[in-house]
Design an enzyme around this catalytic site. Sequence first.
Site, mmCIF file in Angstrom:
data_model
loop_
_atom_site.group_PDB
_atom_site.id
_atom_site.type_symbol
_atom_site.label_atom_id
_atom_site.label_comp_id
_atom_site.label_asym_id
_atom_site.label_seq_id
_atom_site.Cartn_x
_atom_site.Cartn_y
_atom_site.Cartn_z
ATOM 1 C CB SER A 92 -1.223 -7.879 -1.375
ATOM 2 O OG SER A 92 -1.897 -8.390 -2.491
ATOM 3 C CD GLU A 150 -12.089 -2.437 0.257
ATOM 4 O OE1 GLU A 150 -12.268 -1.399 -0.415
ATOM 5 O OE2 GLU A 150 -11.003 -3.011 0.356
ATOM 6 C CB THR A 170 -2.848 -8.187 -6.442
ATOM 7 O OG1 THR A 170 -2.912 -6.763 -6.394
ATOM 8 C CG2 THR A 170 -1.585 -8.594 -7.136
ATOM 9 C CG ASN A 203 -10.312 0.383 2.457
ATOM 10 O OD1 ASN A 203 -11.390 0.843 2.079
ATOM 11 N ND2 ASN A 203 -9.920 -0.822 2.158
ATOM 12 N N PRO A 204 -8.567 2.992 0.915
ATOM 13 C CG PRO A 204 -6.313 3.048 0.291
ATOM 14 C CD PRO A 204 -7.230 2.530 1.356
ATOM 15 C CB CYS A 205 -10.613 -0.085 -2.698
ATOM 16 S SG CYS A 205 -8.953 -0.175 -3.453
#
Length: 572
Positions: free
Chosen positions: A77, A278, A423, A274-276
């Site tokens: 994004s 992966e 997204t 990172n935040p998710c």
Amino acid sequence: MDATPFPFGPHALPVLRRRYLARDAEGRVVETPEQMLARVAGAVARGEEPWGGAAAAREMERAFLGLMSQGLFLPNSPTLMNAGRELGQLSACFVIPVEDSLESIFEAVKETALIHKSGGGTGFSFSHLRPAGDVVASTRGVSSGPVSFMRVFDMATEAVKQGGTRRGANMGILAVSHPDIEAFIAAKRRPGVLENFNISVLVNDAFMAAARADGPWQLVNPRDGAVARTVSAAGLLEQMVQAAHQSGEPGLAFYEAINRGNPTPGLGPLEATNPCGEQPLLPHESCNLGSLVLPRFLKDGEVDFPTLEEAAALAVRFLDDVIEINRHPLPQVARASRLTRKIGLGVMGLADLLADLELPYDSPEAAALGREVMARIAAAARAASAELGQRRGSFPAFAASRLAGGWSHMRNATVTTVAPTGTLSLLLGCSSGIEPYFALAYTRRVLEERDLVEFNPRFLARLAALGLDTPEQRRTLAASGNATAIQGLPPELGQVFATAHEIDPEAHLAMQAAFQASTDNGVSKTVNLDAQAGPEQVRRVFTRAHALGLKGVTVFRSGCRGRQVLELLPLP
Ligand code: UDP
């Protein structure tokens, strides 16, 4: 210019208008979705200029635009939002170091705020902070500990809100040997706390072995290496299991699996993602992600591998050009990111691909296809990076990296990652990442004030073909979100359209493992459990994920709160 094909799905426009399309000084949207793709292709292709001049840039601009406008690929994004615009910050993922001093902690808070403002997400290892109650020499006071400092990051995130584009997202990681590990595990059990954080425990093989053998486990103060306490390893794992069962958190990150894949151990160990979850990264590294849209590569009922490989190679060139034109939010990030030039090419739309091929997600054939698809993408992507390395030079840390033995050149220290594509998949109207369908009818909460209501179009088409798309069946579908209550549905079709909670956790893990097998970085995957699942199922998923050599694991039990981007809501 030729009319560009429109790759976006039926629910894309409000999201694009709100967050992606360029605006003028008064805040009015001044571009169409097609113009957005042209802006991105044009800006990214400028990355070609140092090597091929303006002519190469023009040629690649056309190629990049073709790739995106046919709906074959999208970058993460921030690239769509910011390429060719003033901000110019194009990466989704960052890791910021936090050392054991007030100065370092608040420097990291500042860096985090700047990154969130630019649309990026941040991950941290809090493992180096001294525990709560430990001495602070200069004040003769006591330290607040990692969990308390995480609240500072959380509040800073809340205040920044990423300039109205996306909410800041954080990953907090703590090593399983940290004396505050129990408080960390329990940190998100109460609702409303650390809402801008996902949390994961970094566990190692020694801990998993100690838990299996019901042995002792030492908690060690990172300040002086002294053993603070000895606890039961199985008891500690049980706390993680109970918390994850209740709230979906913490996830686990597996130290050895992550560091086996560390291309540059000489630059230090990988301790955060990172935040998710992966994308493991070194301190101050960033990564640019991009995803191929699997169902768009179907031809005559089969995956068109040559076209997929060609697209993977072009996508690598795109992502490497992104590094060239990226305006990094901090000089330290620019330095670390250019040293390794990490990119992460992955996929979205796996569930759509499987539905089109009539393969149930939980079949061995589906896992085998997933394995082959990712292997082919990874091989093409590595070859493309090697070729770029030959022409443009290897990433600066290459000579001292683990890749130096196998390849003569490599432009990027990592080339593949499977992102959640939360997204992006919404924009394209495809299924997200490698996840199975979450539901066949649901509302997708993407913007704060808006819910999008959707039926799975593939399932509706199948119902229509069977003469089963009636208002009554739709009501049934809307109420349950899955196919089980649809009257007259052939059972094979029920299996093909089985949703995340109907699929056995073991099949979720098998798919994650199939993709991880040839992915350099991690694979974004949530193992969904139904509401009735007990803690023992969470325990089994955790131990199986470790045994399979996965880099991390996240569970989510239906109905428990937590990181729920997609929400299953019954329709009126
Ligand atoms: N991310 C973020 N904030 C968000 C969503 C995502 O910072 O609201 C970051 C995070 O590092 C995540 C990565 O972007 O792991 C990729 O997420 P996803 O693929 O869902 O993003 P998309 O490109 O689809 O927006």
